[in-house]
Design a protein around this motif. Structure first.
Motif, mmCIF file in Angstrom:
data_model
loop_
_atom_site.group_PDB
_atom_site.id
_atom_site.type_symbol
_atom_site.label_atom_id
_atom_site.label_comp_id
_atom_site.label_asym_id
_atom_site.label_seq_id
_atom_site.Cartn_x
_atom_site.Cartn_y
_atom_site.Cartn_z
ATOM 1 N N GLY A 143 -11.970 -20.082 60.840
ATOM 2 C CA GLY A 143 -12.082 -18.709 61.344
ATOM 3 C C GLY A 143 -12.375 -17.664 60.286
ATOM 4 N N LYS A 144 -12.379 -18.069 59.013
ATOM 5 C CA LYS A 144 -12.627 -17.085 57.943
ATOM 6 C C LYS A 144 -14.104 -17.057 57.559
ATOM 7 C CE LYS A 144 -8.051 -17.716 56.118
ATOM 8 N NZ LYS A 144 -7.296 -18.642 55.285
ATOM 9 N N VAL A 145 -14.584 -15.860 57.283
ATOM 10 C CA VAL A 145 -15.993 -15.666 56.945
ATOM 11 C C VAL A 145 -16.143 -15.662 55.425
ATOM 12 C CG1 VAL A 145 -17.945 -14.099 57.176
ATOM 13 C CG2 VAL A 145 -16.243 -14.246 59.018
ATOM 14 N N LEU A 146 -17.033 -16.520 54.905
ATOM 15 C CA LEU A 146 -17.254 -16.513 53.459
ATOM 16 C C LEU A 146 -18.049 -15.262 53.084
ATOM 17 C CD1 LEU A 146 -18.157 -20.265 52.754
ATOM 18 C CD2 LEU A 146 -15.926 -19.164 52.779
ATOM 19 N N ASP A 254 -15.144 -12.373 71.857
ATOM 20 C CA ASP A 254 -14.151 -13.404 71.486
ATOM 21 C C ASP A 254 -13.327 -12.939 70.281
ATOM 22 O OD1 ASP A 254 -15.420 -14.829 73.451
ATOM 23 O OD2 ASP A 254 -16.532 -16.131 72.066
ATOM 24 N N HIS A 255 -14.027 -12.280 69.343
ATOM 25 C CA HIS A 255 -13.318 -11.795 68.147
ATOM 26 C C HIS A 255 -12.309 -10.710 68.539
ATOM 27 C CE1 HIS A 255 -17.074 -13.130 65.631
ATOM 28 N NE2 HIS A 255 -16.488 -14.131 66.256
ATOM 29 N N PRO A 274 -3.751 -13.326 59.310
ATOM 30 C CA PRO A 274 -4.810 -12.349 59.576
ATOM 31 C C PRO A 274 -5.987 -13.021 60.298
ATOM 32 C CG PRO A 274 -4.084 -12.191 57.300
ATOM 33 C CD PRO A 274 -3.418 -13.409 57.880
ATOM 34 N N VAL A 275 -6.545 -12.310 61.272
ATOM 35 C CA VAL A 275 -7.630 -12.874 62.095
ATOM 36 C C VAL A 275 -8.952 -12.210 61.729
ATOM 37 C CG1 VAL A 275 -8.540 -12.961 64.448
ATOM 38 C CG2 VAL A 275 -6.119 -13.422 64.029
ATOM 39 N N GLN A 276 -9.984 -13.018 61.557
ATOM 40 C CA GLN A 276 -11.316 -12.446 61.287
ATOM 41 C C GLN A 276 -12.277 -12.664 62.446
ATOM 42 O OE1 GLN A 276 -13.033 -13.500 57.501
ATOM 43 N NE2 GLN A 276 -11.104 -13.289 56.440
ATOM 44 N N THR A 277 -12.272 -13.870 63.026
ATOM 45 C CA THR A 277 -13.244 -14.161 64.092
ATOM 46 C C THR A 277 -12.511 -14.626 65.350
ATOM 47 O OG1 THR A 277 -13.650 -16.363 63.152
ATOM 48 C CG2 THR A 277 -15.136 -14.574 62.466
ATOM 49 N N ASN A 278 -12.729 -15.871 65.777
ATOM 50 C CA ASN A 278 -12.165 -16.279 67.074
ATOM 51 C C ASN A 278 -10.998 -17.252 66.963
ATOM 52 O OD1 ASN A 278 -13.723 -18.480 66.242
ATOM 53 N ND2 ASN A 278 -14.321 -19.028 68.329
#
Ligand SMILES: Cc1ncc(COP(=O)(O)O)c(C=O)c1O
Length: 334
Positions: A143-146, A254-255, A274-278
């Protein structure tokens, strides 16, 4: 009672409009290269992601495997995250079928691999060692964005060290939508990218491997070898084309639902990462089985894990997320 399934974004059902597109797809024998819809999907995704060629395959696992095997020969090595799908969750396929040695490294808190650790893991040119050939990243990673700046560094790093760079982009579009950039901004740094159509994009089946003409030519031969050469696959490619045209920007919903879920659970006293995406990760400790059973009685499907992952997707509405939060609140008051 309608079921709310938060185990993965792979559980989505094809919509009526997607099924209609599949039913109307023009088809041919793709092993002969004659399926117009598969050819269209491959050309379209290659163009969108900035590659010379692409290959449609049934699964993300096969797409990653063919990518690794096309880059590496027997006795080569790829460096990969200890928790990465291409290492941990694909049955050891690269080692079993490709005779490619994995060199796993711990994933950093932001989902990246530390390039200093990667440098230290590259083997000298010496017959004692496997030949280090490839670095494999994953984006999103749990779920984490590089960060794009990290990808640029990974690109220069791999060039300096003579390595190829592969991306498991099963959720590439979640990363692009989160960053608010064209997916090409991410894929420009890689020699090959595997994209899944059957995760958040909502297609029932299908992944696409993108790369150079030579790499995809090699992967096409390997696809046949592992039994992935399909015939009138256009009905599946049509679902992928539909997904690319209709289901990318909606990933933002969704995010937002994942944020809503995280905030609701935090307010109820749960420890949420901590939430970044879905993807929402909640610390359930020894309550994992209990919450799974409690939620199941209320029509909510969860995995059972001390670090519980819940994944939002197109078949879960905002109202249903509120129901899930209410269920966790009831559970905490039990
Ligand atoms: C990050 C990642 N890569 C690859 C895959 C493999 O996809 P498939 O299930 O289509 O083989 C998955 C599947 O969940 C995934 O989460």
């Amino acid at each position: 009672m309608s079921v709310i399934d938060l185990r993965s974004d792979t559980v989505t059902q094809p919509s009526a409009a997607m099924l209609d597109a599949m039913a109307k797809a023009a088809t041919g024998d793709d092993v002969y290269g004659e399926d117009p819809t598969v050819n269209h999907l491959e050309a379209e995704l290659a163009k969108r992601l900035g590659f010379a060629a692409a290959l449609f395959v049934p699964t993300g696992t096969m797409s990653n495997l063919l990518g690794l095997m096309a880059h590496c020969e027997r006795g080569d090595e790829y460096i990969v995250g200890q928790q990465a799908h291409t290492y941990k969750y694909e049955g050891g396929g690269a080692a079993v079928l490709g005779s490619i040695q994995p060199q796993p490294l711990d994933v950093q808190a932001d989902g990246s691999l530390d390039l200093a650790q990667v440098a230290a893991a590259i083997k000298p040119d010496d017959f004692h060692f496997a030949r280090t050939r490839l670095l494999a990243l994953e984006n999103t990673m749990q779920g984490k964005v590089l960060p794009l700046e990290y990808l640029a560094r990974a690109r220069s790093f791999t060039r300096e060290h003579g390595l190829q760079l592969h991306l498991d982009g099963a959720r590439l579009y979640n990363a692009a939508v989160k960053l608010g950039v064209d997916a090409r901004e991410i894929t420009q740094y890689f020699d090959s990218v595997s994209v899944c159509l059957s995760k958040g994009l909502g297609a029932p089946i299908g992944s696409v491997l993108c790369g150079s003409e030579a790499l995809i030519g090699k992967a096409r031969r390997l696809r046949k070898m592992v039994g992935g050469g399909m015939r009138q696959a256009g009905i599946l490619a049509a679902a992928g084309l539909y997904a690319l045209d209709h289901n990318v920007q909606r990933l933002a919903d969704d995010h937002a639902n994942a944020q809503l879920l995280a905030e609701g659970l935090r307010a109820a006293g749960f420890e949420v990462e901590p939430v970044q995406t879905n993807m929402v990760y909640v610390a359930m400790g020894d309550k994992a089985e209990a919450i799974k059973a409690f939620a199941a009685e209320r029509g909510i499907k969860l995995s059972a894990a001390a670090r519980l992952r819940m994944v939002t997707h197109m078949d879960v509405s905002r109202g249903q997320i509120e129901q899930v939060v209410a269920t966790f609140v009831d559970f905490s008051r039990k």
